[in-house]
Write an enzyme that holds these catalytic residues in place. Sequence first.
Site, PDB file in Angstrom:
ATOM      1  N   ASP A  66      34.211 -80.420 -53.639  1.00  0.00           N
ATOM      2  CA  ASP A  66      33.331 -80.823 -52.540  1.00  0.00           C
ATOM      3  C   ASP A  66      31.895 -81.047 -53.021  1.00  0.00           C
ATOM      4  O   ASP A  66      31.497 -80.556 -54.072  1.00  0.00           O
ATOM      5  CB  ASP A  66      33.292 -79.719 -51.469  1.00  0.00           C
ATOM      6  CG  ASP A  66      34.604 -79.587 -50.717  1.00  0.00           C
ATOM      7  OD1 ASP A  66      35.583 -80.253 -51.096  1.00  0.00           O
ATOM      8  OD2 ASP A  66      34.640 -78.801 -49.755  1.00  0.00           O
ATOM      9  N   ASP A  67      31.141 -81.728 -52.186  1.00  0.00           N
ATOM     10  CA  ASP A  67      29.667 -81.842 -52.289  1.00  0.00           C
ATOM     11  C   ASP A  67      29.176 -82.864 -53.317  1.00  0.00           C
ATOM     12  O   ASP A  67      27.976 -83.041 -53.474  1.00  0.00           O
ATOM     13  CB  ASP A  67      28.982 -80.500 -52.585  1.00  0.00           C
ATOM     14  CG  ASP A  67      29.188 -79.471 -51.489  1.00  0.00           C
ATOM     15  OD1 ASP A  67      29.887 -79.786 -50.509  1.00  0.00           O
ATOM     16  OD2 ASP A  67      28.655 -78.359 -51.615  1.00  0.00           O
ATOM     17  N   HIS A  86      32.970 -85.805 -46.730  1.00  0.00           N
ATOM     18  CA  HIS A  86      32.477 -84.428 -46.523  1.00  0.00           C
ATOM     19  C   HIS A  86      31.208 -84.459 -45.659  1.00  0.00           C
ATOM     20  O   HIS A  86      30.373 -83.578 -45.768  1.00  0.00           O
ATOM     21  CB  HIS A  86      32.217 -83.790 -47.890  1.00  0.00           C
ATOM     22  CG  HIS A  86      32.078 -82.295 -47.885  1.00  0.00           C
ATOM     23  ND1 HIS A  86      32.929 -81.451 -47.218  1.00  0.00           N
ATOM     24  CD2 HIS A  86      31.162 -81.478 -48.482  1.00  0.00           C
ATOM     25  CE1 HIS A  86      32.545 -80.186 -47.411  1.00  0.00           C
ATOM     26  NE2 HIS A  86      31.463 -80.180 -48.159  1.00  0.00           N
ATOM     27  N   HIS A 120      26.110 -82.881 -45.137  1.00  0.00           N
ATOM     28  CA  HIS A 120      26.723 -81.548 -45.163  1.00  0.00           C
ATOM     29  C   HIS A 120      26.429 -80.771 -43.882  1.00  0.00           C
ATOM     30  O   HIS A 120      25.922 -79.649 -43.904  1.00  0.00           O
ATOM     31  CB  HIS A 120      26.246 -80.743 -46.389  1.00  0.00           C
ATOM     32  CG  HIS A 120      27.249 -79.707 -46.801  1.00  0.00           C
ATOM     33  ND1 HIS A 120      27.311 -78.463 -46.212  1.00  0.00           N
ATOM     34  CD2 HIS A 120      28.237 -79.728 -47.725  1.00  0.00           C
ATOM     35  CE1 HIS A 120      28.288 -77.772 -46.775  1.00  0.00           C
ATOM     36  NE2 HIS A 120      28.869 -78.519 -47.692  1.00  0.00           N
ATOM     37  N   HIS A 138      33.589 -76.916 -56.379  1.00  0.00           N
ATOM     38  CA  HIS A 138      32.447 -77.826 -56.217  1.00  0.00           C
ATOM     39  C   HIS A 138      32.077 -78.393 -57.587  1.00  0.00           C
ATOM     40  O   HIS A 138      31.764 -77.623 -58.498  1.00  0.00           O
ATOM     41  CB  HIS A 138      31.261 -77.077 -55.617  1.00  0.00           C
ATOM     42  CG  HIS A 138      31.569 -76.472 -54.275  1.00  0.00           C
ATOM     43  ND1 HIS A 138      32.244 -75.283 -54.142  1.00  0.00           N
ATOM     44  CD2 HIS A 138      31.327 -76.923 -53.022  1.00  0.00           C
ATOM     45  CE1 HIS A 138      32.401 -75.025 -52.855  1.00  0.00           C
ATOM     46  NE2 HIS A 138      31.856 -76.002 -52.152  1.00  0.00           N
TER      47      HIS A 138
HETATM   48 NI    NI Z   1      30.509 -78.431 -48.928  1.00  0.00          NI
END
Ligand code: NI
Length: 257
Positions: free
Chosen positions: A82-83, A133, A137, A224
């Site tokens: 993610d991210d 995503h 955020h 991540h």
């Molecule tokens: Ni995240």
Amino acid sequence: MCLGAYKVNKERTAGFPAWKWGLLAGVIGLAAVGAAAGIRDRQNEGGRAMVMGDASEEGAPSGNMAGENEDTETKKIALTFDDGPHPRYTEELLDGLAKRKVKATFFLLGQNIEGREEIIKRMAQEGHLIGNHTYYHVDITQLPQKEACREILDTSEKITAITGQPVEYIRPPFGNWDKELEYEVMMLPIFWSVDTLDWTTKNEDQIVQKVVTKIEENDIILMHDSYDSTVKAALRIIDLLQAEGYEFVTADELILE
Ligand code: NI
């Protein structure tokens, strides 16, 4: 309002085949079950046992059952990141994944896309699954629906402009998802069953230990790709678990099964 926005998005994606819309609609019910499992898990430290309990009833190797033709030999798991994308670590990760012939799933933030288009193009070309995503955020459940839609659709639009592919999956930040949005944006949420907490520990050994000691088939692992420690840990995890017969697949394969 959301669908209106999506129609624009859909036209710009040069056509999402009708049969795929049908498939997507058909699996929403199934995904809801998966989503519920994911939420249950999150609410419950150690709740993964519940998820895996469910899974083992259906997916346990059926060694003694004659006539069972499924490839129960392969234990599938999915690494999800993610991210990102991150200007440095994502590429290092992609190098390592390519070397090991492993497919992963990346849930991108809209705000991290500009200037990193080549990385995203590479993800798509190398067979990784790219998901949404949100743009900044955000906790989607804390926003008016119109803003929530924008967070999601702006991100999808940016990804599609690069890959030419529609974005079909979302990992909602914090795991907070509004089921109504599923129909509004026509995307399925993908949660996780193992949280490595890589972003808090940034400790390569701890991340590896946590995953290899807890892993069970059909697990979806949350990481991540913004940290050196995560990239190194992920590649070690792959080497260790491939040796144990695990196959790394994109996360959609596990929720749609
Ligand atoms: Ni995240």
